[in-house]
Write a protein that holds these residues in place. Structure first.
Motif, mmCIF file in Angstrom:
data_model
loop_
_atom_site.group_PDB
_atom_site.id
_atom_site.type_symbol
_atom_site.label_atom_id
_atom_site.label_comp_id
_atom_site.label_asym_id
_atom_site.label_seq_id
_atom_site.Cartn_x
_atom_site.Cartn_y
_atom_site.Cartn_z
ATOM 1 N N VAL A 109 -0.887 59.141 26.951
ATOM 2 C CA VAL A 109 -2.057 58.584 26.260
ATOM 3 C C VAL A 109 -2.117 59.192 24.864
ATOM 4 N N GLY A 110 -1.749 58.421 23.858
ATOM 5 C CA GLY A 110 -1.754 58.929 22.494
ATOM 6 C C GLY A 110 -0.771 60.078 22.322
ATOM 7 N N ASP A 111 -1.117 61.030 21.462
ATOM 8 C CA ASP A 111 -0.219 62.147 21.174
ATOM 9 C C ASP A 111 -0.436 63.343 22.088
ATOM 10 N N SER A 112 -1.619 63.449 22.687
ATOM 11 C CA SER A 112 -1.921 64.667 23.429
ATOM 12 C C SER A 112 -2.415 64.440 24.844
ATOM 13 N N GLY A 113 -2.576 63.185 25.256
ATOM 14 C CA GLY A 113 -3.119 62.914 26.580
ATOM 15 C C GLY A 113 -2.074 62.438 27.572
ATOM 16 N N TRP A 114 -2.412 62.592 28.859
ATOM 17 C CA TRP A 114 -1.551 62.155 29.953
ATOM 18 C C TRP A 114 -2.402 61.451 31.001
ATOM 19 N N ALA A 115 -1.773 60.553 31.753
ATOM 20 C CA ALA A 115 -2.482 59.838 32.807
ATOM 21 C C ALA A 115 -1.603 59.734 34.046
ATOM 22 N N LEU A 116 -2.239 59.765 35.205
ATOM 23 C CA LEU A 116 -1.604 59.486 36.487
ATOM 24 C C LEU A 116 -2.310 58.297 37.113
ATOM 25 N N SER A 117 -1.544 57.373 37.673
ATOM 26 C CA SER A 117 -2.132 56.156 38.214
ATOM 27 C C SER A 117 -1.342 55.671 39.417
ATOM 28 N N SER A 118 -2.040 55.020 40.351
ATOM 29 C CA SER A 118 -1.340 54.427 41.495
ATOM 30 C C SER A 118 -0.355 53.352 41.048
ATOM 31 N N GLU A 119 -0.706 52.623 39.971
ATOM 32 C CA GLU A 119 0.158 51.540 39.503
ATOM 33 C C GLU A 119 0.203 51.522 37.978
ATOM 34 N N THR A 120 1.221 50.865 37.454
ATOM 35 C CA THR A 120 1.364 50.781 36.004
ATOM 36 C C THR A 120 0.269 49.943 35.362
ATOM 37 N N CYS A 121 -0.353 49.019 36.118
ATOM 38 C CA CYS A 121 -1.431 48.222 35.530
ATOM 39 C C CYS A 121 -2.605 49.107 35.126
ATOM 40 N N GLY A 122 -2.779 50.263 35.792
ATOM 41 C CA GLY A 122 -3.813 51.206 35.400
ATOM 42 C C GLY A 122 -3.520 51.850 34.059
ATOM 43 N N LEU A 123 -2.249 52.068 33.768
ATOM 44 C CA LEU A 123 -1.874 52.596 32.461
ATOM 45 C C LEU A 123 -2.076 51.551 31.380
ATOM 46 N N ASP A 124 -1.751 50.306 31.691
ATOM 47 C CA ASP A 124 -1.846 49.236 30.701
ATOM 48 C C ASP A 124 -3.258 49.090 30.157
ATOM 49 N N ILE A 125 -4.248 49.189 31.033
ATOM 50 C CA ILE A 125 -5.622 48.905 30.619
ATOM 51 C C ILE A 125 -6.157 49.939 29.630
ATOM 52 N N ILE A 126 -5.611 51.174 29.665
ATOM 53 C CA ILE A 126 -6.070 52.201 28.721
ATOM 54 C C ILE A 126 -5.090 52.366 27.555
ATOM 55 N N GLY A 127 -4.096 51.504 27.479
ATOM 56 C CA GLY A 127 -3.130 51.571 26.384
ATOM 57 C C GLY A 127 -2.171 52.730 26.488
ATOM 58 N N ALA A 128 -1.965 53.230 27.704
ATOM 59 C CA ALA A 128 -1.040 54.344 27.909
ATOM 60 C C ALA A 128 0.395 53.838 28.004
ATOM 61 N N GLU A 129 1.315 54.663 27.570
ATOM 62 C CA GLU A 129 2.741 54.346 27.654
ATOM 63 C C GLU A 129 3.284 54.818 29.001
ATOM 64 N N PHE A 130 3.903 53.905 29.737
ATOM 65 C CA PHE A 130 4.543 54.281 31.003
ATOM 66 C C PHE A 130 5.699 55.226 30.725
ATOM 67 N N VAL A 131 5.689 56.400 31.374
ATOM 68 C CA VAL A 131 6.762 57.383 31.211
ATOM 69 C C VAL A 131 7.758 57.265 32.359
ATOM 70 N N ARG A 132 7.263 57.394 33.583
ATOM 71 C CA ARG A 132 8.136 57.292 34.751
ATOM 72 C C ARG A 132 7.284 57.339 36.022
ATOM 73 N N GLU A 133 7.933 57.060 37.146
ATOM 74 C CA GLU A 133 7.283 57.241 38.433
ATOM 75 C C GLU A 133 7.361 58.714 38.840
ATOM 76 N N ILE A 134 6.330 59.208 39.483
ATOM 77 C CA ILE A 134 6.448 60.490 40.158
ATOM 78 C C ILE A 134 7.376 60.254 41.345
ATOM 79 N N GLU A 135 8.382 61.079 41.494
ATOM 80 C CA GLU A 135 9.407 60.817 42.507
ATOM 81 C C GLU A 135 8.953 61.284 43.884
ATOM 82 N N PRO A 136 9.523 60.716 44.947
ATOM 83 C CA PRO A 136 9.185 61.187 46.292
ATOM 84 C C PRO A 136 9.403 62.692 46.422
#
Length: 491
Positions: free
Chosen positions: A210-237
């Protein structure tokens, strides 16, 4: 910690769809983090429409929480609520009650859960289901723990309290090493945002910037999309990430296990605009329709989805078969949830309150209806009746998943096995009971191919958790076996 509660509930749940477990979301390093969480939860509303909650942390006011029954839009868009959740760190949860009690008295079960420890407070939000929660709960109560909810997730807080580790992150590891089942957890301390997936990776969890200094965790990528966050990767099993400041620390606290991501996420639970395993959910569902058309062709005039989850598969079926796609059933977009208890005569209208047939289109036509699943079968019968009453010449069902013959114990609200139509009937018997001209389900191999596994399902090492179709549970449901559940006999 200050907490706010809300009031219930719902009225028109027909009980014939699998409920989408829960959704979790968290943000760190942004002003008014709770507002970002509310947006993320709104995008994840399809995963849980019964209740929601948010916990935030502010250095001056400490931890604060708000919990409400109903939709995010009705509760977490109000200034008087959101102003009580200050801070640059917050997590949230939307819920269906897959474990624990339901209804007006269950506000205590609404997450996130909070605990105050010697080294500070922590809150957790859990998507999934713990298959040894009953045994853990009994053990913890006998050792003096006092539970405030009926949720399996509260076990994690009590296990953390009994850990001898000196920081919250290590206590979470300790606690999660004791539990069995499926979990994607988003947690927070005063300074850290934490995300964890179980070793099999049954439930999804993704990381975003999220921007230059923020991070987000979400069940799905659509949750990142709504706040304008850049998808980085999935948390792995089996991975745990701890985010503090601008750093993300990754560890592997659990014994490695084969990946068994829930394949029903691809079929129904996740939003079609999300990305799972690097693959578009929409494209997987469209491809399911393509596979269905190859496996179970039928002469007909129209391909119609059962809204809304059957739509991408119906499009794929139409494209592959050459039979025109049409909106033969229209959903009432304003149905929503209600706080008014309907009369019995209104309740008996059931599906008609949500769906209406496009009579001018259907009359005299041979219609293929594409739906995501058949659970109890009652909804399928009602939809068939509506189509025939509208004058259809024939009704054919094509189902975008294999027969659901086994209950899920990993975070899905599934009827007991005796109430699953496919557990007691053959495909032909189901066709006759529903009363349609034909009924066909996609095969497990076809479903795997649609999900990108070209060779189909490897019976010795399936890529996904498909226990609801196959009866092969990757994680032993200890509590249910203790209650008398009979596993599938070895072949």
């Amino acid at each position: 910690m200050r907490a706010q509660l809300g009031t219930p509930f719902d009225a028109f749940d027909d009980g014939d769809k699998l409920k989408e477990e829960c959704g979790v979301f968290g943000v760190i390093g942004v002003a008014d983090a709770a507002n970002f969480v509310a947006l993320g939860l709104h995008a994840l509303q399809h995963r849980g429409q019964e209740a929601g909650g948010i916990v935030s942390y502010d250095p001056v006011q400490g931890f604060n929480s708000a919990r409400r029954f109903g939709y995010v839009r009705d509760n977490f868009t109000k200034a008087d609520v959101m102003s009580t959740l200050p801070g640059e760190l917050a997590i949230g949860h939307v819920r269906y009650s897959t474990a624990g009690s339901k209804g007006a008295t269950a506000i205590r079960d609404v997450q996130p859960f909070f605990g105050e420890f010697s080294m500070g407070g922590a809150a957790i939000a859990h998507n999934g289901n713990l298959t040894n929660a009953a045994a853990l709960r009994k053990e913890l109560i006998e050792r003096g723990s006092i539970f405030q909810s009926s949720s399996d997730s509260e076990c994690i807080i009590h296990l953390m309290a009994r850990s001898i580790q000196t920081n919250i992150s290590e206590r979470i590891k300790d606690a999660l090493r004791r539990v069995e089942g499926a979990f994607s957890v988003v947690a927070m301390t005063r300074t850290k945002l934490i995300g964890v997936r179980d070793a099999h990776g049954v439930r999804p969890l993704v990381l975003g910037r999220v921007g230059d200094s923020g991070w987000a965790l979400s069940s799905e990528t659509c949750g990142l999309d709504i706040i304008g966050a850049e998808f980085v990767r999935e948390i792995e099993p089996g991975e745990m990430v701890v985010i503090e400041g601008n750093k993300v620390l990754s560890t592997r606290p659990f014994t490695p296990a084969p990946s068994r991501f829930c394949i029903f996420e691809q079929v129904y639970f996740s939003r079609p605009d999300s990305i799972l395993g690097g693959r578009s959910v929409y494209e997987t569902r469209r491809q399911i329709g393509v596979e269905l058309a190859k496996e179970s062709p039928v002469d007909a005039d129209l391909v119609c989805p059962v809204p809304d989850s059957g739509t991408p598969a119906a499009i794929g079926f139409s494209q592959e078969s050459g039979i025109p796609y049409a909106m033969g059933i229209i959903r009432n977009q304003y149905m929503g949830r209600t706080f008014i208890e309907p009369t019995e005569s209104i309740r008996n209208m059931g599906v008609r309150l949500k769906l209406n047939v496009n009579r001018a289109l259907i009359k005299g036509k041979r219609v293929i209806l594409v739906d995501d699943s058949v659970v109890r079968g009652t909804t399928s019968r009602k939809i068939k009746d509506m189509i025939l009453e509208a004058g259809a010449a024939e009704v054919h069902f094509r189902i975008a998943s294999p027969p659901t013959a086994w209950p899920c114990f990993y975070g899905v609200d599934t009827p007991e096995r005796s109430k699953l139509l496919a557990a007691t009937m053959t495909e032909d018997e189901m066709r006759d009971w529903i009363g349609v001209d034909s009924l066909k389900f996609i095969s497990l191999d076809g479903l795997y191919r649609a999900a990108g596994v070209e060779a189909g399902r490897d019976p010795k090492a399936p890529k996904f958790c498909d226990a609801c179709f196959s009866g092969e549970y990757p994680i032993t449901p200890s509590d249910k076996i203790a209650e008398g559940f009979e596993m599938k006999a070895a072949e």
